[in-house]
Design an enzyme around this catalytic site. Structure first.
Site, PDB file in Angstrom:
ATOM      1  N   ASP A  41       1.447   9.213  -6.052  1.00 38.44           N
ATOM      2  CA  ASP A  41       1.416  10.668  -5.883  1.00 38.44           C
ATOM      3  C   ASP A  41       1.655  11.091  -4.439  1.00 38.44           C
ATOM      4  OD1 ASP A  41      -0.991   9.532  -5.187  1.00 38.44           O
ATOM      5  OD2 ASP A  41      -2.233  11.175  -5.927  1.00 38.44           O
ATOM      6  N   GLU A  67     -10.716   3.364   7.602  1.00 36.76           N
ATOM      7  CA  GLU A  67      -9.743   4.398   7.955  1.00 36.76           C
ATOM      8  C   GLU A  67     -10.489   5.573   8.582  1.00 36.76           C
ATOM      9  OE1 GLU A  67      -6.219   7.085   5.868  1.00 36.76           O
ATOM     10  OE2 GLU A  67      -7.829   6.241   4.643  1.00 36.76           O
ATOM     11  N   HIS A  95       0.855  -1.193   0.000  1.00 36.54           N
ATOM     12  CA  HIS A  95       0.000   0.000   0.000  1.00 36.54           C
ATOM     13  C   HIS A  95       0.889   1.240   0.000  1.00 36.54           C
ATOM     14  CE1 HIS A  95      -4.081   1.758   1.230  1.00 36.54           C
ATOM     15  NE2 HIS A  95      -3.275   2.803   1.076  1.00 36.54           N
ATOM     16  N   HIS A 151       1.109   4.955  -2.339  1.00 42.25           N
ATOM     17  CA  HIS A 151       0.536   5.783  -3.402  1.00 42.25           C
ATOM     18  C   HIS A 151       1.626   6.513  -4.170  1.00 42.25           C
ATOM     19  CE1 HIS A 151      -3.793   5.517  -2.363  1.00 42.25           C
ATOM     20  NE2 HIS A 151      -3.324   5.289  -1.130  1.00 42.25           N
ATOM     21  N   GLY A 190     -10.055   7.718  -1.924  1.00 40.42           N
ATOM     22  CA  GLY A 190     -10.794   8.957  -1.736  1.00 40.42           C
ATOM     23  C   GLY A 190     -11.613   8.914  -0.460  1.00 40.42           C
ATOM     24  N   ASP A 240       1.675   4.026   2.925  1.00 36.56           N
ATOM     25  CA  ASP A 240       0.611   4.884   2.426  1.00 36.56           C
ATOM     26  C   ASP A 240       1.196   5.996   1.558  1.00 36.56           C
ATOM     27  OD1 ASP A 240      -2.008   5.552   1.965  1.00 36.56           O
ATOM     28  OD2 ASP A 240      -2.300   6.578   3.872  1.00 36.56           O
ATOM     29  N   HIS A 284      -9.951   0.720  -0.014  1.00 38.04           N
ATOM     30  CA  HIS A 284      -9.728   1.595   1.131  1.00 38.04           C
ATOM     31  C   HIS A 284     -10.982   1.551   2.017  1.00 38.04           C
ATOM     32  CE1 HIS A 284      -6.322   3.365  -1.023  1.00 38.04           C
ATOM     33  NE2 HIS A 284      -6.026   4.054   0.059  1.00 38.04           N
TER      34      HIS A 284
END
Length: 367
Positions: A21, A208, A17, A19, A178, A300, A205
């Protein structure tokens, strides 16, 4: 035995996991922003890195997500996407990561005119370049790609079809990302049905910023892994026994997740930043590990959290009492739940993670 940070860096690790960006080098953000004329909140790499971390330390998932406006602004061209992907692989390899599933949402990289496929092409090229350059440096890493659809948009069907079209080119899974609140996974049911019919792996996701309902929906749509998933503890009742200490009674959802071996992609520092946990010492990940859940530890967003996988694991060692065996356990668990074929997973465990040990699988078939 004391486990040092250097020991953890030297261990082969698996990251599920991360990302794209959220893992851009600050120097790269500065250089790419200058090329496209994007104004940044801080002028130099070190100040910018501090800004990202401080802005992400809000306790709110929505505010945390807002920091990505600056990384996305500089990732709208093929060359930039290739560079960011290549550098991500190199940075992870330097941290001892031997297998990574990098994820990104191609729909967020179209303001410069790229098609969804062009965005995927650029990232896949960058990942491949990173693997090759890492090999030249004496480091072996396998990089695969997950495609994310954004919960708040209506493009999940497109992204699901895109993932399937690229499943033999290095795209190994689908995700939705998102804001959880107000954007249930069930609203994207057609996309998940398409993927289920095609027998394509899915992570979601969930758990969280939202609790049991979000996790329930993720399981309902067929998630094989849960992105974060820490709110699963809401379905675990703790009772204090004066003689034997705390006892844990699992609810039906928690039992289902544990019994079916649905993996949890836990990201400790990120969870502190978004308010899903209050400290590393009391983070639910330790309880979930001790109760036998399929726990994996992840980064993350390395930029926003100023972290690495080695740092995440070392924090758990120093602040939550984890042992070297715990670190190895979550590493093997991550390898077992990677979205590649069983033979490749087992090979990763036998040759890279636990070389010299007895085979850890049974009944394996070599194609």
């Amino acid at each position: 035995m004391t486990v040092t940070f250097e020991q953890i860096v030297a261990l082969p690790k698996v990251l599920l996991h991360d990302h794209l960006d959220g893992g851009v080098r600050p120097q790269t953000v500065v250089e790419l922003a200058a090329k496209v004329g994007h104004e940044l909140p801080a002028p130099d790499p070190e100040a910018l890195a501090a800004w990202f971390r401080d802005a992400a330390d809000s306790g709110s998932l929505e505010t945390y997500i807002a920091t990505f406006s600056h990384t996305l602004a500089v990732m709208q061209r093929p060359k930039a996407l290739r560079r960011v992907a290549r550098e991500a692989v190199l940075d992870l390899a330097a941290d001892g990561v031997v297998y990574v599933e990098e994820r990104f949402a191609p729909e967020l990289h179209q303001s410069g005119g790229l098609s969804l496929q062009q965005a995927v092409d650029a990232v896949l090229e960058g990942l491949s370049e990173g693997e090759a350059e890492a090999a030249e440096q004496g480091r072996t890493i396998r990089a695969r790609l997950l495609l994310c659809a954004m919960r708040q948009s209506d493009r999940a069907d497109e992204v699901a079809a895109l993932a399937l079209a690229n499943r033999d080119r290095g795209v190994v899974g689908f995700d939705i990302a998102g804001p959880e609140a107000g954007f249930p996974a069930s609203a994207l049911g057609a996309a998940f049905a398409q993927l289920r019919t095609a027998r394509f792996p899915v992570t979601v996701h969930a758990g969280e910023a939202a609790g049991r309902d979000s996790l329930d929906e993720a399981v309902d749509v067929g998630a094989l892994r849960l992105g974060h998933g820490v709110r699963l503890v809401d379905d675990i009742h703790v009772a204090e026994d004066p003689e034997h200490g705390p006892t844990h009674r699992l609810g039906r959802l928690a039992h289902w997740v544990r019994d079916r071996g649905i993996a949890l992609e836990v990201c400790p520092t990120s969870n502190l930043q978004t308010g899903a946990a209050v400290s590393i010492a009391t983070h639910p990940v330790t309880t979930l590990l001790r109760l036998g859940f399929a726990v994996t530890v992840n980064t993350d967003n390395r930029l926003q959290s100023r972290t690495s996988l080695s740092r995440e694991l070392h924090l758990l060692v120093t602040e939550a009492g984890w042992t070297l065996d715990d670190v190895r356990t979550v590493t093997v668990t991550a390898a077992r739940h990677a979205f590649v074929h069983a033979d490749e997973r087992q090979d990763l465990i036998d040759r890279v993670i636990l070389p010299g040990h007895a085979p850890t699988g049974t009944g394996r078939h070599r194609a």
